[in-house]
Motif scaffolding. Sequence first.
Motif, PDB file in Angstrom:
ATOM      1  N   VAL A 253     -49.125  71.806  -9.316  1.00  0.00           N
ATOM      2  CA  VAL A 253     -48.785  71.110 -10.564  1.00  0.00           C
ATOM      3  C   VAL A 253     -49.739  70.988 -11.634  1.00  0.00           C
ATOM      4  CG1 VAL A 253     -47.566  68.501 -11.008  1.00  0.00           C
ATOM      5  CG2 VAL A 253     -47.051  70.741  -9.038  1.00  0.00           C
ATOM      6  N   ILE A 254     -50.514  70.552 -11.353  1.00  0.00           N
ATOM      7  CA  ILE A 254     -51.753  70.200 -12.233  1.00  0.00           C
ATOM      8  C   ILE A 254     -52.310  71.152 -12.808  1.00  0.00           C
ATOM      9  CG2 ILE A 254     -54.533  69.159 -11.666  1.00  0.00           C
ATOM     10  CD1 ILE A 254     -54.292  67.816  -9.171  1.00  0.00           C
ATOM     11  N   LYS A 255     -52.206  72.883 -12.336  1.00  0.00           N
ATOM     12  CA  LYS A 255     -52.658  73.592 -13.428  1.00  0.00           C
ATOM     13  C   LYS A 255     -51.525  73.761 -14.667  1.00  0.00           C
ATOM     14  CE  LYS A 255     -55.543  76.436 -10.396  1.00  0.00           C
ATOM     15  NZ  LYS A 255     -56.627  76.622 -11.407  1.00  0.00           N
ATOM     16  N   LEU A 256     -50.420  72.967 -14.551  1.00  0.00           N
ATOM     17  CA  LEU A 256     -49.489  73.022 -15.636  1.00  0.00           C
ATOM     18  C   LEU A 256     -49.772  72.022 -16.418  1.00  0.00           C
ATOM     19  CD1 LEU A 256     -46.843  74.221 -13.064  1.00  0.00           C
ATOM     20  CD2 LEU A 256     -47.418  75.827 -14.849  1.00  0.00           C
ATOM     21  N   LEU A 257     -50.198  70.989 -15.854  1.00  0.00           N
ATOM     22  CA  LEU A 257     -50.591  69.823 -16.896  1.00  0.00           C
ATOM     23  C   LEU A 257     -51.170  70.213 -17.654  1.00  0.00           C
ATOM     24  CD1 LEU A 257     -51.569  67.335 -14.073  1.00  0.00           C
ATOM     25  CD2 LEU A 257     -49.125  67.260 -14.916  1.00  0.00           C
ATOM     26  N   PRO A 258     -50.541  68.905 -18.753  1.00  0.00           N
ATOM     27  CA  PRO A 258     -51.256  69.411 -20.383  1.00  0.00           C
ATOM     28  C   PRO A 258     -52.442  69.085 -20.394  1.00  0.00           C
ATOM     29  CG  PRO A 258     -49.924  68.055 -20.666  1.00  0.00           C
ATOM     30  CD  PRO A 258     -49.498  68.260 -19.230  1.00  0.00           C
ATOM     31  N   GLN A 259     -53.425  69.489 -21.880  1.00  0.00           N
ATOM     32  CA  GLN A 259     -55.139  68.695 -21.768  1.00  0.00           C
ATOM     33  C   GLN A 259     -54.788  67.787 -22.354  1.00  0.00           C
ATOM     34  OE1 GLN A 259     -57.771  70.080 -20.857  1.00  0.00           O
ATOM     35  NE2 GLN A 259     -57.482  72.050 -20.606  1.00  0.00           N
ATOM     36  N   ARG A 260     -56.037  66.544 -22.260  1.00  0.00           N
ATOM     37  CA  ARG A 260     -55.489  65.243 -22.544  1.00  0.00           C
ATOM     38  C   ARG A 260     -55.693  65.320 -23.941  1.00  0.00           C
ATOM     39  NH1 ARG A 260     -59.727  60.839 -20.316  1.00  0.00           N
ATOM     40  NH2 ARG A 260     -61.067  62.169 -20.852  1.00  0.00           N
TER      41      ARG A 260
END
Length: 260
Positions: A253-260
Motif C-alpha cells: 500500500v505504501i509503495k502505491l501512495l503518491p509522492q508528497r
Amino acid sequence: MAQFIENLLIVLLSLLGLPALFAWVLTLVNRQSKASLVDRYGMNSQVYLGCLGIIIHELSHLIMAVIFHHSIKSVRLLKLPHLNQANGADDDLALGYVNHNWRQASVYQNVGNLFIGVAPIFGCTASLLGLDALLYPGLAQAIFKLADHPFDPDWAGSWTALTTNFSGWWQFLLLLLLTILIVLGGFDLSPADYKNSSLGLTTMLILLIIVTAVFTMLTPYTAIFMKAVMSFGVTVAMILTYSLVVSIILMLVIKLLPQR
C-alpha cells in the motif's frame, strides 16, 4: 539418542529457529515500508506511523535488561531522527534506544544479551496477542485452540472460535490500525540488536541442549515439556504470521501512495 535429537530439533526450531526466521523477514519487509515512507513523506513519517511499535520495541529491550540485571545508562523510548549535515556531526537516525552495560564474567547477564536483543519480537507478539483478546476475542481463542493441542490441532474448533466470536467492525478496524502502528515500528531489529543477541547465543544453545537432555531422560515429564515448547512455538508463529501478512500488505500500500 534418536529421541533426544528429535526433541532437540523441535526445541531449537520452536524457541530459536522460527522466531529468528520471522524476525529476519519482518525486518526486511518493514524496512522497505519505512524507506518508502521516508522517500515519500519525509524522515519523521516512519515515526508517526510506527510510534507504538517503536515504544514497545524499546520498552521490551528495557524490561529484559532490567530482568537480567544489566546496568541501564540511558533510555529514549521514542525520538525523531535527524541529519546533521549543517554542522558536520554524525547523523542520528535512531528512533529510540536503550544503552546498557553488563558484567562479562556473569553467565546470567551474558545469556541476557540474547533475550534483550530479540525482546522486541516477543514484546510485540505479546502486545498483539493482548489486543486480539481485547478487540477480537475469537482470533485469540482460535490461536489458543491450535496451540493447546500442537500434536493434533483443533482446526474445526479454531475456525468456529474465529467466526463466531467477532466483537464488531469498529473493534476490528481499531485492531487493524493498532497492528499497523506496532508492526511497522516494532519488528525491525537493528544491526545492534542482532549483534547483542549473538553475544548470548552460544550459552543459550548449551543450556537448551542440557535442559532437553534432562527432560528426555525424565520420561514421565518429556511429553509435558515438549507440549509446552510446541504450544509456545505455535502461538508465536501464528501471531508472527499474522504480523507478516499485515506488514506485506502495508508495504504494498505504501509503495502505491503518491509522492508528497
